[in-house]
Every structure is written in structure tokens, then in C-alpha cells.
Design a protein around this motif. Structure first.
Motif, PDB file in Angstrom:
ATOM      1  N   ARG A  52       0.839  -1.206   0.000  1.00  0.00           N
ATOM      2  CA  ARG A  52       0.000   0.000   0.000  1.00  0.00           C
ATOM      3  C   ARG A  52       0.869   1.249   0.000  1.00  0.00           C
ATOM      4  N   ASN A  53       1.949   1.243   0.816  1.00  0.00           N
ATOM      5  CA  ASN A  53       2.880   2.380   0.831  1.00  0.00           C
ATOM      6  C   ASN A  53       3.583   2.535  -0.501  1.00  0.00           C
ATOM      7  N   LEU A  54       3.970   1.403  -1.102  1.00  0.00           N
ATOM      8  CA  LEU A  54       4.655   1.477  -2.392  1.00  0.00           C
ATOM      9  C   LEU A  54       3.743   2.056  -3.458  1.00  0.00           C
ATOM     10  N   SER A  55       2.484   1.619  -3.434  1.00  0.00           N
ATOM     11  CA  SER A  55       1.509   2.157  -4.386  1.00  0.00           C
ATOM     12  C   SER A  55       1.310   3.637  -4.187  1.00  0.00           C
ATOM     13  N   HIS A  56       1.276   4.056  -2.921  1.00  0.00           N
ATOM     14  CA  HIS A  56       1.091   5.475  -2.609  1.00  0.00           C
ATOM     15  C   HIS A  56       2.263   6.299  -3.116  1.00  0.00           C
ATOM     16  N   ASP A  57       3.505   5.761  -2.899  1.00  0.00           N
ATOM     17  CA  ASP A  57       4.691   6.471  -3.345  1.00  0.00           C
ATOM     18  C   ASP A  57       4.743   6.583  -4.858  1.00  0.00           C
ATOM     19  N   ASN A  58       4.246   5.634  -5.527  1.00  0.00           N
ATOM     20  CA  ASN A  58       4.308   5.651  -6.990  1.00  0.00           C
ATOM     21  C   ASN A  58       3.381   6.691  -7.597  1.00  0.00           C
ATOM     22  N   ARG A  59       2.430   7.178  -6.865  1.00  0.00           N
ATOM     23  CA  ARG A  59       1.503   8.127  -7.459  1.00  0.00           C
ATOM     24  C   ARG A  59       1.498   9.479  -6.753  1.00  0.00           C
ATOM     25  N   THR A  60       2.334   9.653  -5.728  1.00  0.00           N
ATOM     26  CA  THR A  60       2.455  10.958  -5.067  1.00  0.00           C
ATOM     27  C   THR A  60       3.909  11.401  -5.075  1.00  0.00           C
ATOM     28  N   ARG A  61       4.089  12.709  -4.956  1.00  0.00           N
ATOM     29  CA  ARG A  61       5.441  13.255  -4.972  1.00  0.00           C
ATOM     30  C   ARG A  61       5.485  14.498  -4.090  1.00  0.00           C
ATOM     31  N   SER A  62       6.591  14.624  -3.348  1.00  0.00           N
ATOM     32  CA  SER A  62       6.800  15.798  -2.498  1.00  0.00           C
ATOM     33  C   SER A  62       7.657  16.806  -3.255  1.00  0.00           C
ATOM     34  N   VAL A  63       7.152  18.011  -3.387  1.00  0.00           N
ATOM     35  CA  VAL A  63       7.839  19.059  -4.153  1.00  0.00           C
ATOM     36  C   VAL A  63       8.250  20.187  -3.211  1.00  0.00           C
ATOM     37  N   VAL A  64       9.519  20.590  -3.291  1.00  0.00           N
ATOM     38  CA  VAL A  64      10.018  21.701  -2.477  1.00  0.00           C
ATOM     39  C   VAL A  64       9.489  23.024  -3.023  1.00  0.00           C
ATOM     40  N   LEU A  65       8.999  23.872  -2.130  1.00  0.00           N
ATOM     41  CA  LEU A  65       8.564  25.223  -2.497  1.00  0.00           C
ATOM     42  C   LEU A  65       9.576  26.206  -1.925  1.00  0.00           C
ATOM     43  N   HIS A  66      10.428  26.733  -2.786  1.00  0.00           N
ATOM     44  CA  HIS A  66      11.480  27.640  -2.324  1.00  0.00           C
ATOM     45  C   HIS A  66      10.871  28.978  -1.905  1.00  0.00           C
ATOM     46  N   PRO A  67      11.374  29.561  -0.823  1.00  0.00           N
ATOM     47  CA  PRO A  67      10.791  30.815  -0.324  1.00  0.00           C
ATOM     48  C   PRO A  67      11.213  32.024  -1.152  1.00  0.00           C
ATOM     49  N   VAL A  68      10.460  33.092  -1.009  1.00  0.00           N
ATOM     50  CA  VAL A  68      10.819  34.370  -1.617  1.00  0.00           C
ATOM     51  C   VAL A  68      11.789  35.083  -0.677  1.00  0.00           C
ATOM     52  N   ARG A  69      12.951  35.486  -1.189  1.00  0.00           N
ATOM     53  CA  ARG A  69      13.926  36.198  -0.358  1.00  0.00           C
ATOM     54  C   ARG A  69      13.385  37.574   0.023  1.00  0.00           C
ATOM     55  N   GLY A  70      13.803  38.022   1.197  1.00  0.00           N
ATOM     56  CA  GLY A  70      13.447  39.367   1.618  1.00  0.00           C
ATOM     57  C   GLY A  70      14.057  40.411   0.690  1.00  0.00           C
ATOM     58  N   PHE A  71      13.486  41.605   0.689  1.00  0.00           N
ATOM     59  CA  PHE A  71      13.973  42.692  -0.151  1.00  0.00           C
ATOM     60  C   PHE A  71      15.088  43.455   0.568  1.00  0.00           C
ATOM     61  N   ILE A  72      15.861  44.207  -0.200  1.00  0.00           N
ATOM     62  CA  ILE A  72      16.913  45.059   0.355  1.00  0.00           C
ATOM     63  C   ILE A  72      16.640  46.498  -0.069  1.00  0.00           C
ATOM     64  N   TYR A  73      16.675  47.407   0.903  1.00  0.00           N
ATOM     65  CA  TYR A  73      16.409  48.827   0.660  1.00  0.00           C
ATOM     66  C   TYR A  73      17.581  49.670   1.145  1.00  0.00           C
ATOM     67  N   HIS A 124      23.745  14.582 -12.793  1.00  0.00           N
ATOM     68  CA  HIS A 124      22.749  14.483 -11.724  1.00  0.00           C
ATOM     69  C   HIS A 124      22.180  13.075 -11.689  1.00  0.00           C
ATOM     70  N   ALA A 125      21.986  12.590 -10.471  1.00  0.00           N
ATOM     71  CA  ALA A 125      21.329  11.303 -10.299  1.00  0.00           C
ATOM     72  C   ALA A 125      19.834  11.529 -10.109  1.00  0.00           C
ATOM     73  N   GLY A 126      19.073  10.453 -10.195  1.00  0.00           N
ATOM     74  CA  GLY A 126      17.643  10.580  -9.963  1.00  0.00           C
ATOM     75  C   GLY A 126      17.348  10.889  -8.509  1.00  0.00           C
ATOM     76  N   GLY A 127      16.152  11.375  -8.235  1.00  0.00           N
ATOM     77  CA  GLY A 127      15.752  11.635  -6.859  1.00  0.00           C
ATOM     78  C   GLY A 127      15.404  13.079  -6.605  1.00  0.00           C
ATOM     79  N   THR A 128      16.113  13.997  -7.246  1.00  0.00           N
ATOM     80  CA  THR A 128      15.806  15.415  -7.098  1.00  0.00           C
ATOM     81  C   THR A 128      15.598  16.020  -8.480  1.00  0.00           C
ATOM     82  N   PRO A 129      14.694  16.980  -8.595  1.00  0.00           N
ATOM     83  CA  PRO A 129      14.465  17.613  -9.900  1.00  0.00           C
ATOM     84  C   PRO A 129      15.720  18.325 -10.393  1.00  0.00           C
TER      85      PRO A 129
END
Length: 609
Positions: A52-73, A124-129
Motif C-alpha cells: 500500500r505504501n509502495l503504491s502510494h509512493d508511486n503516485r504521489t510526490r513531495s515538491v520543495v517550495l522555495h521561499p521568496v527572499r526578503g527585499f533590500i532597501y 545528476h542522479a535521480g531523486g531530485t528535480p
């Protein structure tokens, strides 16, 4: 044998054979059913959780959401660095069964370089975009979407790119960002960041990385057989970084860089009463937008090998002989050690003989009778040769240390250099040789082994103007949090004050004012504000033709001018260094004058013409 009996026996025998086969078939069917039941039990009961876990992993993926850097003034709220949305092209190599076919399709659709794509995927190896292209156009994005069935694993992701709205201005202060390397991700400051994270690589972006970076988020998505997103299951939103406000005044910063133009050099402007860096210009410069967006390896190597060293922040990393600006330190040492009184005079005939050597003054026939005021105003070399010879190099080194020379100022920018203040112990330790008296005469006028940075000299002249009280230079004014409040504000940090008595400082201050009113910088006298300063001409090579015009530019002297204003209560201290431009009075002082007058208009002390 009777025919009827024979036929009946045969029928009985055939029936028995059929019955035997049916029994065997039943046994076989029962065995197969049993095996299926056992296998179903294994799959659903014993190994059910795993599959069941293997099936779940095969159809879901965790994607990193990179943050927006603060501004400089800048200090007045002028935007110097922000983040703008862009589309980037990625591939999940784990979803690609035929890389060559995919590369061929991408080359066909987007006109990308085959060798570049191959290189990216092979490293690059597999595993990360893996990012294949940064800044995909809307047209390119439409092409990708319309051919998504032919592009397994290929996705377009909206992200943010660092942007400097003012282009190359303040590049050495702001710095640039880039994707963290594998080696960088092992460092404590950024340890734990996901692969592909963008971090500060230089300048303020690097020093205040944790403040500006924010925190990455993640989303869980369902993907199809080709690795394309079908729907979002859950999301943990990224946290935006905090904003940074600098002490830089962009009006002065832009002017300082424009004044240098195409000439190599640096200009530093400080508030001597707080240590605020109002401007820090270094030329030649670079385009932080180009570096933040990523460069090809060959372009990056060209920048690194550029003989003009555009990545060097000359204000804090350039180490130059200070020339006659160092006479401020020599004068302070002589007064405090009672080697000279302000009214004492020495005769200058244009040269100083020491053993078999003759040290010449910049003025061929000398300055005649010279006291301290005239020696500083006219920048008499012979006067300071004599003072240096009397005091010795170690005394000069001690007072140079009081002014903070030979050590870092502690400014909040990376890779600051210390410069060098020589001593007899230093020479013995580093060269295994004794110190010679003739070397002291060179040190006394800021030549020989002495080197300083423009920032150090801005601090020196600021200390004189601020009656011996120094403040640590800094570029951070404060940090503005996401909740709309200051979460960090810089407080002026006073460092070790000079031990010179007030009357000795006043003597030096008056002499520095005379430099502008009647001395080597008189052409830069201002009608707007009263300046005090010191010119300097730092020798690059010891032997050269008599005529400056005959000297190749790379061998010409460096031009210095350090100043503060207003004389009565300084609000700005400036150091100008222009490489290979000759005399400080003609090449550097006019730049400082214009910057200082502009600062007066900025503070509302006069009307801009």
C-alpha cells in the motif's frame, strides 16, 4: 470373443480414463486456487502495508517550495534588491526511461544545446528535480504544455529570481545569489537546506543570508505515469524572508560610482558620528543580475580571469600604499611623543640625505622653513622623513594601530582585508632580516611596506574629524520583519578612542583645513561647506621617467584624498582612491568635493543649484 462384450469393455475402460483425468484436473485446480489464496494472503495480509505504501509512493510526490527572499532597501526606502516571478524548466530523471529521446525532443522544441542538456543530466542522479533552463518564456511554456505526452518527467515550475532594479549600482555591497553547491550545503550556516536552494554568495546577500532567506515549504502532489502533476494533496507554504534596510544612501552611492566612471578605484563615505556607510563604490564593477541568473562556466571563468578584477571590492579588499594621507598618523605620533611642537620648524631643501641614500621631496627645490601646519598643507616629504627617522618604525606602527590600521574594521561585509603596518618585529618574523633606518623614512610618508584599504582611511579621517572617537563601520541599518515591525536595529558601536590630547587633535584638524584653503587641495575648496582633508600620491613603482606622460598608465601613481565636512561638526568622512591617476589634489579631491557637497544638499544644509 463376442462383439457385444468387447464393445462394452472398451466403453468401461474409456470412462475410467476420463474420470481419472477429471480427478487430476480437480487436484490441479485446487492446487492453483490454493497458491492464489496463499499469494493473496501474502499481498493483502502479510505484505499489505508495504505494498500500500509502495503504491502510494508511486503516485504521489513531495515538491520543495522555495521561499521568496526578503527585499533590500537603502536608508530612505529605495528598493535595491527584490525577487520577481519566473518560469523554470525541470525534469524528474526518475520518470525518464529514454534520456536520448527526451533530449532530442527538447532540442527540437526549444532549440536548446544538446551537449548542455546531456551534461546537465549526466551530472545528476535521480531523486531530485534537475533544472534544465531558467527563465522559460510564455511561448516556450505553451510549447512544453502542448507536447507534455512526449516529455516524460518534464515540468514547468513558477519560482522567483533575484533582481537588482538599479542594475550594477552598489553591486559590491549587495552581492549576488546562486544555487548552493553540494559543498556549500554541508556548511553549518546552510546545513539542512533542500538541494537547489538559492543562497547569498557575496556581499550583503551572503552576510545576511539567514535573515533574507526565509523558510522553504513543501507540497504533496499526485502525478500520472509520466510524472506530470494531476492534483495537489496538501501544502506547507514557504515563509518569506525578512527585509533588510542598509545605511547606504543611494543618491550618494550612484554619484560615487558615476564619479569614478571607467577608472579603477574606490570611494567610501561614512557618517563619523555613527559609523554608517553612506556610500561604498568600487570600480570596475559587475552585473549582479547576470550572476544571480546563472552564467555558463566559460563566461564565469572569463570574469575570474579578468585582469581588472571586477569582483574585488576595492573599498575593503584593495590594499594600497596610502601615500601622503599617512602623514596624518606620522604627525599624530610626533606630537604625542613630543618629537615636534606645532610651531617648530624644519628646513626643506627638496631632499633628505641618510647615509649614501638621498630621499627626495615631491617639490624639487623644497619648501623652505616648514612647521607642522605648512608641512601637512603643502605635504612636505622632507619634514616627515625627518620625523620618521627620529621616532623609528615601531613608534609609527604603534600609533597606526591606534587608528585601526593593520587590522579589519569589522564591517559587516565578507572578505575584508587588513592592510599592513610594518614593524621591526614583523620584518624579522616574516623576512628574517633586520629593519633599516632608510625604510622608516619611506613608511613615514605612507610608502614602503605600508598598505591600507580605502575604508580604513575613511575611518582614520573620520576619527580626526570626530575628535578621536571612532565608530565601527557598518552597512546594516535594520531588519524589517514580516509582521510589520523592526526586529533588529543597528546601534552605533564605539571602538577604542585615540589617546591624543584635545589640543593635539585641534592642531591636526587646523592643518587639514589648511590643505583645502591654501594647500595641495586648494582647487577643491567649496563655497557650500568647509572641508578638511589630506591629499596623497601613492607611488606604484620606484623608478619611472621624469614626465608622467611618458609613464605607461599601469605604472603611474595612485591618487588619494581623504576629507571630512562640515569642519565644525562632521556629518560625512570620505576616502577617494583612483588607481594610476597621479596626483591626489587633481584626480581625487574634486570627486570628494562633489560627493560632500551633494551630501550637504541631501541633509538640507543648502539649496541644490
Amino acid at each position: 470373443m463376442k462383439p457385444g462384450i468387447t464393445s462394452s469393455g472398451l466403453q468401461s475402460t474409456g470412462l475410467a480414463d476420463i474420470q481419472g483425468r477429471l480427478l487430476l484436473a480437480r487436484v490441479v485446480v485446487l492446487i492453483i486456487v490454493g497458491l492464489l489464496v496463499v499469494r493473496l494472503w501474502q499481498l493483502q495480509v502479510r505484505d499489505g502495508v508495504y505494498y500500500r505504501n509502495l503504491s502510494h509512493d508511486n503516485r504521489t510526490r513531495s515538491v520543495v517550495l522555495h521561499p521568496v527572499r526578503g527585499f533590500i532597501y537603502d536608508r530612505n526606502g529605495v528598493l535595491l534588491a527584490n525577487s520577481v516571478p519566473i518560469f523554470n524548466l525541470y525534469v524528474e530523471l526518475g520518470d525518464v526511461s529514454d534520456r536520448e529521446a527526451l533530449i532530442g525532443k527538447l532540442v527540437e522544441l526549444l532549440s536548446l544545446e544538446r551537449s548542455e542538456l546531456t551534461g546537465i543530466m549526466d551530472t545528476h542522479a535521480g531523486g531530485t528535480p534537475v533544472r534544465l533552463k531558467k527563465g522559460v518564456s510564455l511561448k516556450e511554456a505553451a510549447i512544453i504544455e502542448s507536447h507534455r505526452l512526449d516529455l516524460p518527467g518534464v515540468v514547468i515550475r513558477p519560482e522567483f529570481q533575484r533582481n537588482n532594479p538599479e542594475g550594477g549600482y552598489a553591486a559590491h555591497v549587495l552581492g549576488y545569489v546562486g544555487v548552493a553547491s553540494e559543498e556549500q550545503l554541508t556548511r553549518e550556516a546552510v546545513q539542512g537546506l533542500p538541494a537547489g536552494s538559492v543562497i547569498g554568495q557575496y556581499g550583503v546577500e551572503r552576510i545576511y543570508e539567514k535573515t533574507l532567506r526565509g523558510h522553504a515549504g513543501r507540497k504533496l502532489i499526485e502525478v500520472d505515469a509520466l510524472g506530470h502533476e494531476k492534483r495537489m494533496i496538501s501544502v506547507d507554504k514557504p515563509q518569506v524572508g525578512n527585509d533588510v534596510y542598509l545605511t547606504i544612501d543611494f543618491r550618494l552611492q550612484k554619484l560615487a560610482e558615476d564619479l569614478l566612471g571607467e577608472e579603477a578605484g574606490a570611494i567610501v563615505a561614512l557618517d563619523p558620528q555613527t559609523g554608517d556607510v553612506l556610500a561604498m563604490a568600487s570600480r570596475p564593477s559587475f552585473d549582479p543580475n547576470a550572476l544571480s541568473r546563472g552564467l555558463r562556466a566559460d563566461v564565469w571563468n572569463d570574469i575570474l580571469q579578468d585582469k581588472r578584477h571586477p569582483l574585488t571590492n576595492r573599498a575593503i579588499q584593495g590594499q594600497y600604499p596610502p601615500g601622503s594621507t599617512f602623514k596624518i598618523i606620522t604627525a599624530a605620533a610626533a606630537l604625542d611623543t613630543n618629537e615636534i611642537e606645532p610651531a617648530d620648524t624644519l628646513h626643506c631643501e627638496g631632499r633628505f640625505r641618510l647615509g649614501r641614500r638621498t630621499f627626495r621631496d615631491w617639490k624639487k627645490y623644497g619648501h623652505g622653513e616648514v612647521n607642522l601646519r605648512k608641512a601637512i598643507a603643502q605635504s612636505c616629504d622632507v619634514y616627515f622623513y625627518r620625523l620618521g627617522y627620529r621616532m623609528g618604525v615601531d613608534t609609527i606602527a604603534f600609533y597606526a594601530g591606534q587608528f585601526g590600521l593593520g587590522e579589519r574594521t569589522g564591517i559587516d561585509l565578507p572578505a575584508e582585508r587588513t592592510g599592513l603596518i610594518p614593524s621591526s618585529e614583523w620584518k624579522k618574523r616574516t623576512r628574517g632580516e633586520p629593519w633599516y633606518p632608510g625604510e622608516t623614512t619611506s613608511v613615514a610618508i605612507g610608502q614602503g611596506y605600508v598598505t591600507v584599504t580605502p575604508l580604513q582611511m575613511a575611518k582614520v579621517i573620520g576619527m580626526i574629524g570626530n575628535n578621536g572617537t571612532p565608530f565601527q563601520p557598518h552597512v546594516l541599518r535594520g531588519v524589517w520583519g514580516r509582521k510589520g515591525e523592526w526586529i533588529d536595529e543597528w546601534s552605533p558601536t564605539q571602538t577604542t578612542p585615540l589617546t591624543l590630547p584635545a589640543h593635539q587633535l585641534e592642531t591636526i584638524q587646523a592643518a587639514l583645513a589648511a590643505v583645502v584653503t591654501e594647500g595641495t587641495a586648494r582647487e577643491s575648496r567649496s563655497s557650500v561647506v568647509t572641508l578638511a582633508g589630506k591629499t596623497g600620491t601613492a607611488q606604484v613603482v620606484s623608478l619611472r621617467p621624469e614626465s608622467e606622460e611618458e609613464t605607461p598608465k599601469r605604472f603611474r601613481d595612485h591618487a588619494w584624498f581623504v576629507a571630512y565636512a562640515p569642519f565644525e561638526r562632521p556629518r560625512i568622512a570620505v576616502a577617494v582612491l583612483v588607481e594610476h591617476m597621479g596626483h591626489g589634489g587633481s584626480a581625487a579631491a574634486p570627486l570628494a568635493k562633489e560627493l560632500i557637497e551633494t551630501n550637504v544638499w541631501v541633509w538640507g544644509g543648502a539649496k541644490e543649484p
